[in-house]
Each structure stands twice: as structure tokens, then as C-alpha cells.
Design a protein around this motif. Structure first.
Motif, PDB file in Angstrom:
ATOM      1  N   GLY A 250       0.818  -1.376  -7.968  1.00 14.53           N
ATOM      2  CA  GLY A 250       1.449  -0.065  -8.073  1.00 14.53           C
ATOM      3  C   GLY A 250       2.060   0.212  -9.432  1.00 14.53           C
ATOM      4  O   GLY A 250       2.604   1.297  -9.649  1.00 14.53           O
TER       5      GLY A 250
ATOM      6  N   THR B  62      -3.182   3.541  -6.575  1.00 16.65           N
ATOM      7  CA  THR B  62      -4.164   4.615  -6.433  1.00 16.65           C
ATOM      8  C   THR B  62      -5.573   4.045  -6.451  1.00 16.65           C
ATOM      9  O   THR B  62      -5.824   2.980  -7.036  1.00 16.65           O
ATOM     10  CB  THR B  62      -4.018   5.644  -7.573  1.00 16.65           C
ATOM     11  N   GLY B  63      -6.496   4.743  -5.803  1.00 16.37           N
ATOM     12  CA  GLY B  63      -7.888   4.316  -5.780  1.00 16.37           C
ATOM     13  C   GLY B  63      -8.050   2.944  -5.157  1.00 16.37           C
ATOM     14  O   GLY B  63      -7.439   2.638  -4.126  1.00 16.37           O
TER      15      GLY B  63
ATOM     16  N   GLY C 150      -0.458   3.498 -11.311  1.00 14.43           N
ATOM     17  CA  GLY C 150       0.277   3.776 -10.088  1.00 14.43           C
ATOM     18  C   GLY C 150       0.893   5.173 -10.101  1.00 14.43           C
ATOM     19  O   GLY C 150       1.393   5.635 -11.129  1.00 14.43           O
ATOM     20  N   ARG C 151       0.837   5.840  -8.957  1.00 11.94           N
ATOM     21  CA  ARG C 151       1.440   7.166  -8.805  1.00 11.94           C
ATOM     22  C   ARG C 151       2.915   6.991  -8.467  1.00 11.94           C
ATOM     23  O   ARG C 151       3.278   6.108  -7.695  1.00 11.94           O
ATOM     24  CB  ARG C 151       0.724   7.928  -7.682  1.00 11.94           C
TER      25      ARG C 151
ATOM     26  N   LYS D  96       0.827  -1.202   0.000  1.00  7.95           N
ATOM     27  CA  LYS D  96       0.000   0.000   0.000  1.00  7.95           C
ATOM     28  C   LYS D  96       0.866   1.258   0.000  1.00  7.95           C
ATOM     29  O   LYS D  96       0.432   2.318  -0.456  1.00  7.95           O
ATOM     30  CB  LYS D  96      -0.919  -0.002   1.217  1.00  7.95           C
TER      31      LYS D  96
END
Length: 318
Positions: free
Chosen positions: A241, A235-236, A247-248, A213
Motif C-alpha cells: 500500500g 491498487t491493481g 498506493g491510493r 487489502k
């Protein structure tokens, strides 16, 4: 000097993201001639590897206000020619997975390039042998609990012991086909059956690391040494990821634990000819070793004010 890149169709690449483009730009800025080809254009003539190659001129992306700005068009192609791969100082094999029959046959062609004349990166033999999911199992002391199996009951028992797990196709890329498994899920049998093609295809199942996470760290290794890292954060509602799944990305340091893992891998990477590699670390555990077309350089350079592609190319032809 000439440098060749075996890539997917160049028009399909994202110049603001793809590491292959960053490497080609760095080579061009060093004064090298950059040529491109695809695996379908490789041939063997009289025991030598040839290819139909095209010279390319790139308009380098510019970092403006923390974002890559790309010209349109961003490349211009010259006239294709049939050339021996031994005309080139280096040949980069940067075709994205899947590692299918066509990909494997391409590595056999590259086996015939004389290493005394031309450097092939990564080693064709290593690309065949170093499955990106399985290679890490050589270093089980720094991996999470991992199972590889096609047997539904064996996989179910593993998930029940762990409570939660992540299933990965052995030939996948960019997060494709990765599933979150949970003991007691009424869909568990179906997910296993679909992923294993009714028990005919092995998959990897790893314990789920809650630290996922917080991010999936990609570390770029050059000849076994870590040179940069980027964190990929889900994200969300997405548990993956990967940048390809939304993924950010964020800047992140290389920790002592990361360096310890790299030190464990380094002798094998060097011995196997895996010069340019991207490893994935979650919560201090190695989860994958990416050897075919590792990416992340654009994001690391943007976030950390580095020039990794130039460092990589200098190591190749310096």
C-alpha cells in the motif's frame, strides 16, 4: 530564530508530498529562518558540529479543490555559509534511508551538538539504534507473528506454518524489496536466497495480514501522541500500500485500538528522543516504526483539513 533541515537534494523533493517541505513551510510561516544542508556537508571543527548551510525561501503549496497546487519554481536558495549547528534553535535530520555508513557517520556528528543550545530531531543516538523494522519488536504484543533470520530453512519453515508471509529487507524504505511469500511457491528458495544474499543478511518475515487489502494505516505521532492518520490502499495487482508503489490514499480515523498501540509505544519513544514518528498499522497490528524521515503530513492535511506541520513546529520551538 534559525532552523536547519538536513535533507536530500532539495530539487529532488516533491513539494506536494514530502513532509520535509511541509515542515520547512510551517517554520517559514512562523517567522523562522529556514536553512538546508546535506549529510555530505557536515563537519567537525575543534569538537563542534558545523555544516555548509544554505538559506532557502519557499513558495508554500496551496490546497485548491482538494489538491496541492505548487508554484514553479517553488524555492529560492541564498548564499551558502559555514555555520555551527549550535547557531540554530533546532536541527531536523530528515535524510531518507538507507541508513548506511554515511548516514551513521552523520549521526555521530550530530551527537556533538550541545542539546542545551540546539534541539536535534530525532535524537541521533535513537536514529542509530531504532531500526525501522526491528524497533517494533520491543512491542511484540501488538505485532503480527514476526521472524528475523538469514537462514533459508528457518524462513521456509516459518512460511510453511503461516501459509503466506511478507518478507522485508531490514534497511528498506517505501516498500522497496518487500516480497509476498507463499508456501509451495517454486520460487520461494530463490526469493529467500536473493533477499538474504545467500544467507549473509538477515531479513524480517511477518505473517501476511489479509486486512492489508483494506489498507496500511500511517499514524503520525508527536512526542508519543497520535495527531493524524492516513490510509494507504493497494491498487491493481500490487499487494503493497506504500504511496511510493502507487498506493491510493484515503482519510481514516484513529481508533481506540490505534490509541492503545500508541500508548504502549509512547514511553519508549519519549525516553529514546523519538519526537516525530510514523507508525504503520494493518488490521490492528503494528508492523513498522518509521523514525528517519516519516511522511504522510501532506496527505493527512489534504484529506482531513488539518495543519499538522504547524502543530509539529510549534511543539519544537514553542
Amino acid at each position: 530564530m534559525l532552523v536547519a533541515f538536513i535533507i536530500d537534494p532539495i530539487a529532488s523533493l516533491d513539494p506536494g508530498h514530502d513532509t520535509s517541505v511541509a515542515l520547512m513551510e510551517a517554520a517559514q510561516q512562523m517567522g523562522l529562518e529556514v536553512w538546508i544542508t546535506e549529510i555530505s556537508q557536515l563537519v567537525i571543527r575543534d569538537g563542534q558540529a558545523w555544516a555548509r548551510l544554505t538559506p532557502v525561501q519557499l513558495v508554500p503549496a496551496q490546497l485548491v479543490a482538494g489538491q496541492w497546487q505548487v508554484s514553479r519554481p517553488w524555492f529560492q536558495l541564498g548564499t551558502p555559509e559555514w555555520r555551527s549547528l549550535e547557531d540554530f534553535t533546532a536541527v531536523w535530520m530528515r535524510k531518507d534511508p538507507p541508513v548506511n555508513s554515511a548516514y551513521l557517520y552523520a549521526t555521530y556528528c550530530l551527537d556533538l551538538v550541545n542539546p542545551q543550545k540546539t534541539r536535534v530531531l530525532n535524537s541521533p543516538a535513537a536514529l542509530r539504534h531504532a531500526n525501522e523494522k526491528m524497533y517494533g519488536l520491543r512491542f511484540s504484543s501488538v505485532m503480527p507473528h514476526t521472524l528475523v533470520s538469514s537462514d533459508k530453512q528457518v524462513i521456509r519453515e516459518f512460511v510453511q506454518r503461516q501459509g503466506t508471509a511478507v518478507l522485508k529487507p531490514l534497511g528498506g524504505k517505501a516498500g522497496e524489496g518487500i516480497l509476498f511469500l507463499q508456501a509451495g511457491d517454486r520460487n520461494l528458495n530463490s526469493m529467500i536466497e536473493i533477499s538474504t544474499q545467500q544467507g549473509q543478511l538477515p531479513v524480517m518475515v511477518q505473517e501476511y495480514l489479509p486486512a492489508a487489502k483494506e489498507g496500511d494505516k500511517r499514524i503520525i505521532l508527536l512526542n508519543g501522541e497520535p495527531i493524524g492518520a492516513v490510509n494507504r490502499i493497494p491498487t491493481g495487482d500490487e499487494f503493497r500500500g506504500n504511496m511510493a508503489t502507487g498506493g491510493r490514499v484515503a482519510a481514516i480515523d484513529i481508533t481506540e485500538r490505534d490509541r492503545h498501540i500508541c500508548q504502549i509505544l509512547a514511553p519508549s519513544l519519549r525516553q529514546d528522543g523519538l519526537y516525530f514518528v510514523g507508525i504503520d498499522i494493518i488490521g490492528g497490528y503494528l508492523t513498522e516504526v518509521n523514525v528517519t524521515s516519516p511522511t504522510g503530513i501532506r496527505e493527512i492535511d489534504r484529506l482531513s483539513d488539518t495543519r499538522l506541520a504547524e502543530q509539529v513546529m510549534a511543539g519544537v520551538v514553542g
